[in-house]
Write a protein that holds these residues in place. Structure first.
Motif, PDB file in Angstrom:
ATOM      1  N   LYS A   1     -10.438  22.936 165.685  1.00  0.00           N
ATOM      2  CA  LYS A   1      -9.788  24.061 165.001  1.00  0.00           C
ATOM      3  C   LYS A   1      -8.492  23.640 164.319  1.00  0.00           C
ATOM      4  N   HIS A   2      -7.387  24.263 164.675  1.00  0.00           N
ATOM      5  CA  HIS A   2      -6.129  24.055 163.962  1.00  0.00           C
ATOM      6  C   HIS A   2      -5.564  22.647 164.129  1.00  0.00           C
TER       7      HIS A   2
ATOM      8  N   LYS B   1     -14.080  21.849 162.535  1.00  0.00           N
ATOM      9  CA  LYS B   1     -13.741  23.272 162.597  1.00  0.00           C
ATOM     10  C   LYS B   1     -14.179  23.936 163.897  1.00  0.00           C
TER      11      LYS B   1
ATOM     12  N   GLU C   1     -12.030  19.492 158.906  1.00  0.00           N
ATOM     13  CA  GLU C   1     -11.109  20.330 158.140  1.00  0.00           C
ATOM     14  C   GLU C   1     -10.311  19.511 157.130  1.00  0.00           C
TER      15      GLU C   1
END
Length: 382
Positions: free
Chosen positions: A167-168, A163, A196
């Motif tokens: 991130k994405h 994360k 994630e």
């Protein structure tokens, strides 16, 4: 023959040979020699009664790019006093600045250094800002050039996901980096903290000799444990196919709660390392490699397995089995003399989990390539 150094009366621990016995070590011209047939002579005699003699320790996860990054350590200063004679830089530099780091730091160090190169062009330069791990930014041509030019120095690629860092992108950079590793014929070391996605997805692309760093991380909803506090089946399956599990403590990349449950379930780390940086060296939670090793002893990991995780196993991954990481005759004379000091210790992680120590491994003397590079001032017999 007059030996350079004769180390007497040590308890010798050498996991490569499954050796745990009291004995002597003989050093000549930078190498460990077979025991002599008659009473020897030596320029330097060291009485190691009451001490352990380990192969020179290997810290497989460090950041050594002093002057190039804000986290970089000065290699010799921060390793030799801790019994560490070899280390691996875990992707501090990328393809754009590896040669600057190599010429300015690694090539001028006394310790043995090998390196992972970051998939991001600039590597890990400044702590508050993560590198760009978007696979569209990978420069295959430049990376291929460096691996071809420095095959004995570069161990593989490094990528960070989770994360805070990817991130994405999720775990996509791992899969992309594995594919790049296949193209280049090298392994991948993956920093995974607060992923994630579940570990079934994290580990799925990883191959034999790829490395999962921070295997006992405890941030976010996913860890290597299942809902019953046992090591997940997919994790054991990954180990069975040759994925390597590196504890890589760091200041905030491990949980004693996770580690203790894994150890209780018979799952030991393949590698114990520090991930030490300028903000963690000689400070609580990491301090240095002997401190981290002492914490694993406190969690019940047998001494032989702890020493294996900082000697023979990382030596193999550095492509130096039998050369370093062992005290066998013919190996480089890299030796770490330690005392196990009885001391009440409370090792604490960021989650306030506490491990009650069973003692503290305290460095007494470090020998690198046959030279005494560090000696505790009280470790003298004159």
């Amino acid at each position: 023959m007059v030996y350079d150094i004769w180390i007497r009366n040590a308890r010798i621990i050498d996991p490569r040979r499954n050796l745990d016995q009291k004995g002597d070590l003989f050093i000549y011209n930078g190498k460990i020699m077979p025991p002599p047939a008659s009473v020897p002579e030596a320029d330097e005699i060291v009485d190691a009664e009451g001490c352990f003699a380990f192969p020179g320790l290997i810290d497989f996860h460090t950041h050594l790019a002093r002057g190039l990054t804000d986290i970089g350590l000065a290699p010799d200063v921060m390793t030799l006093p801790n019994g560490v004679t070899a280390a691996v830089d875990a992707g501090s530099s990328g393809w754009a600045n590896y040669e600057i780091y190599r010429k300015g730091v690694a090539a001028s160090s006394e310790i043995t250094i090998r390196n992972f190169i970051n998939v991001s062009p600039n590597g890990f330069v400044i702590e508050p800002y993560f590198e760009d791990v978007d696979p569209v930014k990978y420069d295959r041509k430049r990376l291929a050039f460096l691996f071809d030019k420095y095959p004995n120095e570069l161990l593989g690629l490094k990528v960070r996901v989770g994360k805070p860092s990817s991130k994405h992108l999720g775990v996509m950079p791992i899969a992309a980096s594995v594919e790049l590793g296949k193209e280049l014929g090298v392994r991948l070391a993956s920093h995974v903290v607060e992923p994630e996605s579940p570990y079934s997805e994290v580990l799925a692309p990883m191959r034999k000799d790829d490395i999962l760093c921070h295997c006992f991380q405890g941030k976010g909803p996913y860890s290597i444990l299942d809902s019953n506090g046992k090591v997940q089946k997919v994790v054991r399956e990954a180990r069975d196919r040759g994925v390597v599990f590196d504890a890589a403590s760091g200041r905030a990349n491990y949980s004693f709660g996770i580690a203790q449950k894994a150890l209780d379930d018979g799952f030991y780390p393949d590698i114990i390392s520090t991930d030490v940086v300028t903000y963690s060296i000689y400070r609580r939670k990491v301090f240095a490699l002997p401190y981290v090793m002492s914490a694993y002893l406190g969690m019940g990991m047998p001494l032989m397995d702890v020493i294996r995780a900082v000697t023979d196993t990382p030596a193999k991954l550095m492509n130096l089995p039998g050369v370093i990481g062992t005290l066998a005759p013919g190996a480089h004379a890299d030796i770490a003399i330690f005392k196990l000091q009885e001391k009440k210790m409370g090792f604490k992680d960021q989650f306030n989990n506490v491990v009650d120590g069973k003692g503290l491994l305290v460095p007494q003397m470090t020998v690198k390539d046959g030279w005494i590079m560090y000696r505790q001032i009280t470790f003298m017999d004159w």
